[in-house]
Design a protein around this motif. Sequence first.
Motif, mmCIF file in Angstrom:
data_model
loop_
_atom_site.group_PDB
_atom_site.id
_atom_site.type_symbol
_atom_site.label_atom_id
_atom_site.label_comp_id
_atom_site.label_asym_id
_atom_site.label_seq_id
_atom_site.Cartn_x
_atom_site.Cartn_y
_atom_site.Cartn_z
ATOM 1 N N MET A 141 0.846 -1.179 0.000
ATOM 2 C CA MET A 141 0.000 0.000 0.000
ATOM 3 C C MET A 141 0.890 1.241 0.000
ATOM 4 O O MET A 141 1.760 1.406 0.842
ATOM 5 C CB MET A 141 -0.885 -0.044 1.245
ATOM 6 N N ASN A 142 0.705 2.105 -0.960
ATOM 7 C CA ASN A 142 1.523 3.308 -1.066
ATOM 8 C C ASN A 142 1.012 4.376 -0.123
ATOM 9 O O ASN A 142 -0.177 4.618 -0.031
ATOM 10 C CB ASN A 142 1.508 3.843 -2.495
ATOM 11 N N GLN A 143 1.956 5.033 0.567
ATOM 12 C CA GLN A 143 1.601 6.111 1.476
ATOM 13 C C GLN A 143 1.731 7.433 0.745
ATOM 14 O O GLN A 143 2.628 7.623 -0.066
ATOM 15 C CB GLN A 143 2.543 6.136 2.679
ATOM 16 N N PRO A 144 0.823 8.363 1.018
ATOM 17 C CA PRO A 144 0.956 9.690 0.423
ATOM 18 C C PRO A 144 2.260 10.342 0.864
ATOM 19 O O PRO A 144 2.761 10.087 1.950
ATOM 20 C CB PRO A 144 -0.249 10.462 0.969
ATOM 21 N N GLN A 145 2.775 11.195 0.020
ATOM 22 C CA GLN A 145 4.043 11.864 0.293
ATOM 23 C C GLN A 145 4.002 12.714 1.556
ATOM 24 O O GLN A 145 5.003 12.873 2.226
ATOM 25 C CB GLN A 145 4.419 12.751 -0.904
ATOM 26 N N ASN A 146 2.843 13.288 1.901
ATOM 27 C CA ASN A 146 2.772 14.222 3.006
ATOM 28 C C ASN A 146 2.500 13.549 4.341
ATOM 29 O O ASN A 146 2.368 14.212 5.344
ATOM 30 C CB ASN A 146 1.717 15.303 2.733
ATOM 31 N N GLN A 147 2.402 12.218 4.377
ATOM 32 C CA GLN A 147 2.157 11.534 5.635
ATOM 33 C C GLN A 147 3.475 11.444 6.402
ATOM 34 O O GLN A 147 4.507 11.086 5.854
ATOM 35 C CB GLN A 147 1.593 10.146 5.381
ATOM 36 N N GLN A 148 3.427 11.770 7.690
ATOM 37 C CA GLN A 148 4.622 11.817 8.504
ATOM 38 C C GLN A 148 4.514 10.773 9.606
ATOM 39 O O GLN A 148 3.467 10.595 10.208
ATOM 40 C CB GLN A 148 4.775 13.212 9.109
ATOM 41 N N LYS A 149 5.623 10.083 9.857
ATOM 42 C CA LYS A 149 5.663 9.056 10.886
ATOM 43 C C LYS A 149 6.269 9.659 12.150
ATOM 44 O O LYS A 149 7.266 10.364 12.096
ATOM 45 C CB LYS A 149 6.525 7.894 10.394
ATOM 46 N N PHE A 150 5.631 9.368 13.300
ATOM 47 C CA PHE A 150 6.132 9.841 14.580
ATOM 48 C C PHE A 150 6.631 8.633 15.361
ATOM 49 O O PHE A 150 5.876 7.691 15.597
ATOM 50 C CB PHE A 150 5.029 10.562 15.369
ATOM 51 N N GLN A 151 7.895 8.703 15.752
ATOM 52 C CA GLN A 151 8.486 7.583 16.473
ATOM 53 C C GLN A 151 9.682 8.105 17.258
ATOM 54 O O GLN A 151 10.447 8.936 16.784
ATOM 55 C CB GLN A 151 8.929 6.513 15.472
ATOM 56 N N ASN A 152 9.834 7.605 18.468
ATOM 57 C CA ASN A 152 10.999 7.928 19.271
ATOM 58 C C ASN A 152 12.185 7.136 18.756
ATOM 59 O O ASN A 152 12.012 6.147 18.042
ATOM 60 C CB ASN A 152 10.738 7.588 20.740
ATOM 61 N N PRO A 153 13.410 7.541 19.130
ATOM 62 C CA PRO A 153 14.570 6.729 18.742
ATOM 63 C C PRO A 153 14.392 5.309 19.274
ATOM 64 O O PRO A 153 13.983 5.106 20.415
ATOM 65 C CB PRO A 153 15.752 7.428 19.418
ATOM 66 N N GLU A 154 14.670 4.352 18.423
ATOM 67 C CA GLU A 154 14.424 2.959 18.776
ATOM 68 C C GLU A 154 15.478 2.428 19.742
ATOM 69 O O GLU A 154 16.681 2.564 19.519
ATOM 70 C CB GLU A 154 14.407 2.084 17.520
ATOM 71 N N THR A 155 15.013 1.832 20.836
ATOM 72 C CA THR A 155 15.886 1.130 21.762
ATOM 73 C C THR A 155 16.270 -0.187 21.109
ATOM 74 O O THR A 155 15.400 -0.979 20.731
ATOM 75 C CB THR A 155 15.167 0.865 23.103
ATOM 76 N N GLN A 156 17.549 -0.407 20.953
ATOM 77 C CA GLN A 156 18.018 -1.612 20.273
ATOM 78 C C GLN A 156 17.871 -2.842 21.158
ATOM 79 O O GLN A 156 18.091 -2.779 22.366
ATOM 80 C CB GLN A 156 19.477 -1.443 19.840
ATOM 81 N N VAL A 157 17.480 -3.935 20.532
ATOM 82 C CA VAL A 157 17.375 -5.227 21.210
ATOM 83 C C VAL A 157 18.112 -6.245 20.354
ATOM 84 O O VAL A 157 18.239 -6.072 19.140
ATOM 85 C CB VAL A 157 15.903 -5.657 21.414
ATOM 86 N N PRO A 158 18.613 -7.309 20.994
ATOM 87 C CA PRO A 158 19.329 -8.323 20.210
ATOM 88 C C PRO A 158 18.414 -8.968 19.176
ATOM 89 O O PRO A 158 17.248 -9.243 19.445
ATOM 90 C CB PRO A 158 19.760 -9.357 21.252
ATOM 91 N N LYS A 159 18.939 -9.170 17.997
ATOM 92 C CA LYS A 159 18.179 -9.836 16.937
ATOM 93 C C LYS A 159 18.639 -11.291 16.884
ATOM 94 O O LYS A 159 19.565 -11.644 16.172
ATOM 95 C CB LYS A 159 18.395 -9.126 15.614
ATOM 96 N N THR A 160 17.965 -12.086 17.704
ATOM 97 C CA THR A 160 18.283 -13.509 17.801
ATOM 98 C C THR A 160 16.985 -14.304 17.666
ATOM 99 O O THR A 160 15.895 -13.724 17.711
ATOM 100 C CB THR A 160 18.933 -13.843 19.161
ATOM 101 N N PRO A 161 17.077 -15.621 17.518
ATOM 102 C CA PRO A 161 15.846 -16.425 17.447
ATOM 103 C C PRO A 161 15.031 -16.387 18.747
ATOM 104 O O PRO A 161 13.827 -16.605 18.724
ATOM 105 C CB PRO A 161 16.344 -17.844 17.183
ATOM 106 N N GLN A 162 15.681 -16.087 19.878
ATOM 107 C CA GLN A 162 14.972 -16.011 21.156
ATOM 108 C C GLN A 162 14.181 -14.699 21.223
ATOM 109 O O GLN A 162 14.576 -13.698 20.644
ATOM 110 C CB GLN A 162 15.934 -16.069 22.350
#
Length: 114
Positions: A1-22
């Motif tokens: 689904m294409n998002q309109p150009q003027n749509q803005q995403k609000f998000q805080n800086p992401e806290t990193q978590v380990p990328k593991t199978p667990q």
Amino acid sequence: MNQPQNQQKFQNPETQVPKTPQMNDRDFINDLLTTEKYMTTSYNMALNEASHDGLYNDILQIFTETQNCQRNLYNLMFRKGWYAIESEDQQKLQQSYQQFQGYTNQFPTGNGLQ
């Protein structure tokens, strides 16, 4: 689904978590949030069907606690940058408002909510 150009995403800086199978903290909290959303929906349905006042009040108390828990989990995920929200185009909001405003003449009072 294409998002309109003027749509803005609000998000805080992401806290990193380990990328593991667990499962990591983000996975656990997301699972809890999903469960709480399901539970509030179920409790809401039970509230609609409760015919006994005492039962209704007990379910309402549990519903409120569950809803507050769901909100706290959402806030935690948003703070950690694990949950993003998108702003909607002002024109689209105005169109929706006008559409639903037009429904007010269908209310029994004829002029909207009392």
